[in-house]
Motif scaffolding. Sequence first.
Motif, PDB file in Angstrom:
ATOM      1  N   ALA A  65       0.843  -1.212   0.000  1.00  0.00           N
ATOM      2  CA  ALA A  65       0.000   0.000   0.000  1.00  0.00           C
ATOM      3  C   ALA A  65       0.872   1.254   0.000  1.00  0.00           C
ATOM      4  N   THR A  66       1.972   1.223   0.743  1.00  0.00           N
ATOM      5  CA  THR A  66       2.898   2.363   0.774  1.00  0.00           C
ATOM      6  C   THR A  66       3.434   2.661  -0.618  1.00  0.00           C
ATOM      7  N   LEU A  67       3.880   1.610  -1.295  1.00  0.00           N
ATOM      8  CA  LEU A  67       4.467   1.810  -2.625  1.00  0.00           C
ATOM      9  C   LEU A  67       3.416   2.152  -3.677  1.00  0.00           C
ATOM     10  N   LEU A  68       2.310   1.452  -3.631  1.00  0.00           N
ATOM     11  CA  LEU A  68       1.260   1.665  -4.627  1.00  0.00           C
ATOM     12  C   LEU A  68       0.664   3.070  -4.537  1.00  0.00           C
ATOM     13  N   LEU A  69       0.405   3.516  -3.316  1.00  0.00           N
ATOM     14  CA  LEU A  69      -0.242   4.812  -3.101  1.00  0.00           C
ATOM     15  C   LEU A  69       0.749   5.949  -2.835  1.00  0.00           C
ATOM     16  N   GLN A  70       2.052   5.594  -2.768  1.00  0.00           N
ATOM     17  CA  GLN A  70       3.097   6.578  -2.450  1.00  0.00           C
ATOM     18  C   GLN A  70       2.735   7.368  -1.193  1.00  0.00           C
ATOM     19  N   ASP A  71       2.335   6.617  -0.153  1.00  0.00           N
ATOM     20  CA  ASP A  71       1.929   7.200   1.124  1.00  0.00           C
ATOM     21  C   ASP A  71       2.641   6.447   2.243  1.00  0.00           C
ATOM     22  N   ASP A  72       3.582   7.099   2.911  1.00  0.00           N
ATOM     23  CA  ASP A  72       4.377   6.437   3.943  1.00  0.00           C
ATOM     24  C   ASP A  72       3.593   6.127   5.222  1.00  0.00           C
ATOM     25  N   ALA A  73       2.379   6.614   5.331  1.00  0.00           N
ATOM     26  CA  ALA A  73       1.574   6.327   6.535  1.00  0.00           C
ATOM     27  C   ALA A  73       1.360   4.826   6.694  1.00  0.00           C
ATOM     28  N   PHE A  74       1.229   4.108   5.603  1.00  0.00           N
ATOM     29  CA  PHE A  74       0.968   2.670   5.698  1.00  0.00           C
ATOM     30  C   PHE A  74       2.134   1.929   6.338  1.00  0.00           C
ATOM     31  N   ILE A  75       3.349   2.218   5.903  1.00  0.00           N
ATOM     32  CA  ILE A  75       4.504   1.517   6.475  1.00  0.00           C
ATOM     33  C   ILE A  75       4.714   1.938   7.924  1.00  0.00           C
ATOM     34  N   LYS A  76       4.325   3.166   8.256  1.00  0.00           N
ATOM     35  CA  LYS A  76       4.455   3.617   9.641  1.00  0.00           C
ATOM     36  C   LYS A  76       3.451   2.913  10.555  1.00  0.00           C
ATOM     37  N   TRP A  77       2.340   2.472  10.007  1.00  0.00           N
ATOM     38  CA  TRP A  77       1.356   1.719  10.777  1.00  0.00           C
ATOM     39  C   TRP A  77       1.771   0.258  10.973  1.00  0.00           C
ATOM     40  N   LYS A  78       2.651  -0.252  10.139  1.00  0.00           N
ATOM     41  CA  LYS A  78       2.991  -1.681  10.143  1.00  0.00           C
ATOM     42  C   LYS A  78       3.422  -2.219  11.519  1.00  0.00           C
ATOM     43  N   PRO A  79       4.376  -1.577  12.234  1.00  0.00           N
ATOM     44  CA  PRO A  79       4.750  -2.122  13.545  1.00  0.00           C
ATOM     45  C   PRO A  79       3.576  -2.157  14.530  1.00  0.00           C
ATOM     46  N   THR A  80       2.754  -1.120  14.497  1.00  0.00           N
ATOM     47  CA  THR A  80       1.610  -1.068  15.406  1.00  0.00           C
ATOM     48  C   THR A  80       0.632  -2.196  15.110  1.00  0.00           C
ATOM     49  N   VAL A  81       0.328  -2.400  13.850  1.00  0.00           N
ATOM     50  CA  VAL A  81      -0.598  -3.474  13.480  1.00  0.00           C
ATOM     51  C   VAL A  81      -0.041  -4.822  13.925  1.00  0.00           C
ATOM     52  N   LEU A  82       1.234  -5.047  13.689  1.00  0.00           N
ATOM     53  CA  LEU A  82       1.863  -6.307  14.089  1.00  0.00           C
ATOM     54  C   LEU A  82       1.787  -6.497  15.603  1.00  0.00           C
ATOM     55  N   TYR A  83       2.170  -5.463  16.354  1.00  0.00           N
ATOM     56  CA  TYR A  83       2.149  -5.560  17.819  1.00  0.00           C
ATOM     57  C   TYR A  83       0.735  -5.721  18.357  1.00  0.00           C
ATOM     58  N   TRP A  84      -0.203  -4.955  17.815  1.00  0.00           N
ATOM     59  CA  TRP A  84      -1.573  -5.058  18.304  1.00  0.00           C
ATOM     60  C   TRP A  84      -2.209  -6.384  17.907  1.00  0.00           C
TER      61      TRP A  84
END
Length: 185
Positions: A65-84
Amino acid sequence: MKKLLFDLFPMLLFFVAYRYADIYAATAVAMVASVGQIAWLRLRRRAIEVMHWVNLTIIIVFGGATLLLQDDAFIKWKPTVLYWLFAGVLLGALAFFRRNVLRSLMGSQIELPEPVWTRLAIAWASFFLIAGALNLFVAFSGYFTESQWVTFKVFGLFGLLVLFIIGQSVYLSRHIQTRDDEHQG
């Protein structure tokens, strides 16, 4: 130690790629490294842990999603999603199925009284919830730069995990029952 470095491989490559390029290149590198991990384990005919599959799925979805949409918010959410996700599994299994996932994973290696297993699962779930929230704060509060978030993601969250593991080890050392204790009692 070798296993730890292997598990950290995509994250370390993410950090290096970020330092030489940008968040998008780093995301692509982490995705390729995660796929490479699975391929390496398959080629070596080694067991692929659930953790590897979960991490691969999340990096592909959020990195994609980060690469496709060129939006770094998705990769920044990744650790949180994994931990939660981890916290949800630990707490959900306890609440809805009366099953302690940590005991299922580690019960053959150490023996603990049932209340200690429960406290351990709750402590880990709490750690994951807090670490996920900290990630969001550093990523999105506006107090930190993207570069600071990358450093926090790679070294800060890992450092907190190491400190938490040390604290848990000290706590568990008072409660571990050895086979010798059972025979003497």
